[in-house]
Design a protein around this motif. Structure first.
Motif, PDB file in Angstrom:
ATOM      1  N   THR A  92       0.831  -1.205   0.000  1.00  0.00           N
ATOM      2  CA  THR A  92       0.000   0.000   0.000  1.00  0.00           C
ATOM      3  C   THR A  92       0.864   1.254   0.000  1.00  0.00           C
ATOM      4  OG1 THR A  92      -1.765  -1.169   1.153  1.00  0.00           O
ATOM      5  CG2 THR A  92      -1.837   1.227   1.226  1.00  0.00           C
TER       6      THR A  92
ATOM      7  N   SER B 264      -0.966   2.262  -7.684  1.00  0.00           N
ATOM      8  CA  SER B 264      -2.285   1.809  -8.115  1.00  0.00           C
ATOM      9  C   SER B 264      -3.168   1.357  -6.952  1.00  0.00           C
ATOM     10  CB  SER B 264      -2.130   0.652  -9.108  1.00  0.00           C
ATOM     11  OG  SER B 264      -1.497  -0.442  -8.459  1.00  0.00           O
ATOM     12  N   GLN B 265      -2.664   1.430  -5.726  1.00  0.00           N
ATOM     13  CA  GLN B 265      -3.447   0.965  -4.573  1.00  0.00           C
ATOM     14  C   GLN B 265      -3.681   2.119  -3.611  1.00  0.00           C
ATOM     15  OE1 GLN B 265      -2.402  -2.823  -2.960  1.00  0.00           O
ATOM     16  NE2 GLN B 265      -2.973  -2.218  -0.902  1.00  0.00           N
TER      17      GLN B 265
ATOM     18  N   THR C 149      -8.017   0.887   0.388  1.00  0.00           N
ATOM     19  CA  THR C 149      -7.921  -0.520  -0.010  1.00  0.00           C
ATOM     20  C   THR C 149      -6.965  -1.269   0.909  1.00  0.00           C
ATOM     21  OG1 THR C 149      -8.374   0.028  -2.317  1.00  0.00           O
ATOM     22  CG2 THR C 149      -7.307  -2.088  -1.906  1.00  0.00           C
ATOM     23  N   GLY C 150      -5.813  -0.681   1.165  1.00  0.00           N
ATOM     24  CA  GLY C 150      -4.842  -1.310   2.065  1.00  0.00           C
ATOM     25  C   GLY C 150      -5.366  -1.415   3.484  1.00  0.00           C
TER      26      GLY C 150
END
Length: 183
Positions: free
Chosen positions: A58, A63-64, A68-69
């Motif tokens: 993360t 791209s993350q 999300t992480g």
């Protein structure tokens, strides 16, 4: 030089996400369970590796997103907590934890158990020497505990195979049956 430093404009975002993920990991582990870092079992190792991978990815993957992480991290910590509680169920505990193994019984090394545990005689002997044991004949039992530690029961002394905790360990040991006692 891009291959070395990346885009300078991204480094601030990487530092911010790394800081946020570090804080989220600390909070999640603090709300999780104390034993996560104190006593390592199979589920502890998996959780620790997953947490490290999530925090690392993360922080550096453009791209993350942080969210999300963070969701992945909290999910891993929550699953770890559920599995920690599930260990109290005997059937699930057997699946999640290693069984005790008797590596030495009455001064004799049990090579089949060493192989099962992935240990050599040299590994065993080194551990015994570090505990001040220099003769196998001085050893009644060596128990390879569920969390990977060794318990040495001396041939002479306070503990015998009929004593409470030693008996309990022998009764729960995989692949061992006391010849003249509980099994």
């Amino acid at each position: 030089m891009w291959w070395l430093t990346g885009g300078w404009e991204q480094l601030g975002a990487v530092a911010a996400k790394a800081t946020l993920m570090y804080g989220t990991a600390l909070l999640a582990l603090r709300l999780g369970e104390r034993r996560t870092l104190a006593q390592w079992t199979m589920i502890d190792v998996v959780a620790a590796v997953a947490v490290g991978a999530i925090v690392g990815r993360t922080a550096v993957a453009s791209s993350q997103s942080y969210v999300t992480g963070a969701v992945a991290l909290v999910t891993v910590v929550a699953l770890h907590r559920v599995l920690s509680v599930a260990r109290f169920n005997p059937a699930l505990g057997t699946l999640l934890d290693h069984r005790i193994r008797v590596l030495v019984a009455h001064g004799r090394v049990r090579d089949d158990q060493l192989r099962t545990c992935g240990l050599t005689r040299d590994d065993l002997y080194a551990q015994l020497r570090q505990r001040g044991v220099f003769q196998l004949s001085d050893v009644r039992f060596v128990l390879y505990e569920a969390k990977g530690g060794l318990t040495v029961v001396p041939e002479e002394g306070h503990a015998t195979s009929s004593d409470g905790l030693v008996r309990e360990g022998l009764e729960n040991a995989a692949g061992y049956r006391e010849p003249d006692g509980p099994g």
